[in-house]
Design an enzyme around this catalytic site. Structure first.
Site, PDB file in Angstrom:
ATOM      1  N   GLU A  47     -41.333  43.276  40.088  1.00 28.97           N
ATOM      2  CA  GLU A  47     -41.875  42.610  38.769  1.00 28.97           C
ATOM      3  C   GLU A  47     -42.981  41.527  39.523  1.00 28.97           C
ATOM      4  O   GLU A  47     -42.321  40.576  40.225  1.00 28.97           O
ATOM      5  CB  GLU A  47     -41.010  42.029  37.983  1.00 28.97           C
ATOM      6  CG  GLU A  47     -41.893  41.250  36.893  1.00 28.97           C
ATOM      7  CD  GLU A  47     -41.196  40.362  35.921  1.00 28.97           C
ATOM      8  OE1 GLU A  47     -39.776  40.793  35.603  1.00 28.97           O
ATOM      9  OE2 GLU A  47     -41.602  39.504  35.195  1.00 28.97           O
ATOM     10  N   ARG A  51     -49.145  35.092  37.769  1.00 28.52           N
ATOM     11  CA  ARG A  51     -49.073  33.440  37.507  1.00 28.52           C
ATOM     12  C   ARG A  51     -49.524  32.763  38.789  1.00 28.52           C
ATOM     13  O   ARG A  51     -49.546  31.714  38.901  1.00 28.52           O
ATOM     14  CB  ARG A  51     -47.397  32.842  37.570  1.00 28.52           C
ATOM     15  CG  ARG A  51     -46.710  33.417  36.329  1.00 28.52           C
ATOM     16  CD  ARG A  51     -45.480  32.640  36.498  1.00 28.52           C
ATOM     17  NE  ARG A  51     -44.400  33.454  35.850  1.00 28.52           N
ATOM     18  CZ  ARG A  51     -43.014  33.399  36.042  1.00 28.52           C
ATOM     19  NH1 ARG A  51     -42.544  32.393  36.713  1.00 28.52           N
ATOM     20  NH2 ARG A  51     -42.394  34.272  35.360  1.00 28.52           N
ATOM     21  N   THR A  74     -45.125  38.514  33.220  1.00 25.15           N
ATOM     22  CA  THR A  74     -45.925  37.305  32.661  1.00 25.15           C
ATOM     23  C   THR A  74     -46.962  37.954  31.845  1.00 25.15           C
ATOM     24  O   THR A  74     -48.006  37.270  31.934  1.00 25.15           O
ATOM     25  CB  THR A  74     -45.880  36.306  33.486  1.00 25.15           C
ATOM     26  OG1 THR A  74     -45.103  36.097  34.470  1.00 25.15           O
ATOM     27  CG2 THR A  74     -46.138  34.825  32.954  1.00 25.15           C
ATOM     28  N   LYS A 134     -36.187  42.941  27.180  1.00 32.79           N
ATOM     29  CA  LYS A 134     -35.808  41.789  28.357  1.00 32.79           C
ATOM     30  C   LYS A 134     -35.307  40.511  27.435  1.00 32.79           C
ATOM     31  O   LYS A 134     -35.846  40.258  26.316  1.00 32.79           O
ATOM     32  CB  LYS A 134     -37.100  41.146  28.867  1.00 32.79           C
ATOM     33  CG  LYS A 134     -36.953  39.934  29.822  1.00 32.79           C
ATOM     34  CD  LYS A 134     -38.134  39.675  30.564  1.00 32.79           C
ATOM     35  CE  LYS A 134     -38.312  38.270  31.025  1.00 32.79           C
ATOM     36  NZ  LYS A 134     -39.343  37.950  31.887  1.00 32.79           N
TER      37      LYS A 134
HETATM   38  C1  3PG Z   1     -39.179  33.705  35.509  1.00 33.44           C
HETATM   39  O1  3PG Z   1     -39.364  33.306  34.598  1.00 33.44           O
HETATM   40  O2  3PG Z   1     -39.711  33.343  36.740  1.00 33.44           O
HETATM   41  C2  3PG Z   1     -37.966  34.708  35.552  1.00 33.44           C
HETATM   42  O3  3PG Z   1     -37.538  34.721  34.525  1.00 33.44           O
HETATM   43  C3  3PG Z   1     -37.192  34.727  36.714  1.00 33.44           C
HETATM   44  O4  3PG Z   1     -36.348  33.526  36.387  1.00 33.44           O
HETATM   45  P1  3PG Z   1     -35.724  32.922  37.715  1.00 33.44           P
HETATM   46  O5  3PG Z   1     -36.352  32.224  38.354  1.00 33.44           O
HETATM   47  O6  3PG Z   1     -34.526  32.087  36.940  1.00 33.44           O
HETATM   48  O7  3PG Z   1     -34.717  34.352  38.182  1.00 33.44           O
END
Ligand code: 3PG
Length: 213
Positions: A47, A51, A74, A134
């Site tokens: 994934e 961002r 995202t 999710k």
């Molecule tokens: C995020 O928001 O980047 C993902 O949910 C991953 O979260 P993490 O960095 O806590 O694994």
């Protein structure tokens, strides 16, 4: 693509490995090496979060790596869906869900793993046909006990908990009846990505891939 079809595709992605790496990558030059290491370690579903300015190029580069299944994370807007699809993403992930986002993914034939944090959010998605979701933000939202509590009233829904998941707590989630896999960024630490420590990342991926479920 119907929500049911999307969930079938999302389930297949989730079943590829116990962990979907959540990647926040600023340098597209790192994409091929990183994806190659993660896939070699046993984590083929990736994934790439939208961002960073480089994210779309990262998706394009990672899509060239054999054995990888590259998705865009995202996703917030219909425009994100279009850009992700055009870049080569084969699935999408979103922190939550709006009707516009769901419709855009269905229209674009992009299987979506939509985010839900509460029973009501999960039920709204289920009503539309999304049986694979999710659970986000997993740890902040009560963690494995909270997710386990959803299994009894909502057994039709299976989840990919994400947010605060680590190698240490992943196994607890993976032991739940309603968890297909987990998502997490721990397999691609920013300092190791910046250093191009692909053998180190492959080791992290292998440890994640070996998690029982
Ligand atoms: C995020 O928001 O980047 C993902 O949910 C991953 O979260 P993490 O960095 O806590 O694994």
């Amino acid at each position: 693509m119907t929500p049911t079809e999307a969930s079938t595709r999302a389930e297949a992605i989730c079943k590829l490995a116990p962990v979907i790496p959540v990647l926040v990558i600023h340098d597209a030059g790192k994409a091929r090496g990183l994806a190659t290491a993660l896939v070699a370690g046993g984590l083929p579903a990736l994934e790439v979060t939208l961002r960073t300015d480089a994210a779309l190029d990262v998706i394009g580069e990672m899509s060239k790596v054999p054995g990888g299944h590259v998705g865009a994370g995202t996703l917030l807007t219909p425009d994100d869906v279009k850009r992700a699809k055009d870049a080569g993403a084969t699935f999408g992930v979103s922190p939550g869900a709006t009707d516009r986002l769901l419709q855009a993914c269905e229209d674009a034939e992009l299987p979506l793993l939509p985010g839900a944090a509460t029973a009501s959010e999960a039920m709204r998605l289920l009503e539309r046909g999304y049986t694979v979701q999710k659970f986000f933000p997993a740890e902040a939202n009560g963690g494995a006990p909270a997710l386990k509590s959803l299994a009894s009233p909502l057994p039709q829904i299976r989840f990919c908990p994400t947010g605060g998941v680590t190698l240490a707590n992943a196994e607890t989630y993976l032991g739940l009846a309603n968890t297909l896999c987990v998502g997490g960024s721990w397999v691609a630490p920013p300092d190791m990505v910046a250093a191009g420590d692909w053998s180190g990342i492959e080791r992290l991926a292998a440890a994640a891939a070996a998690l029982p479920r």
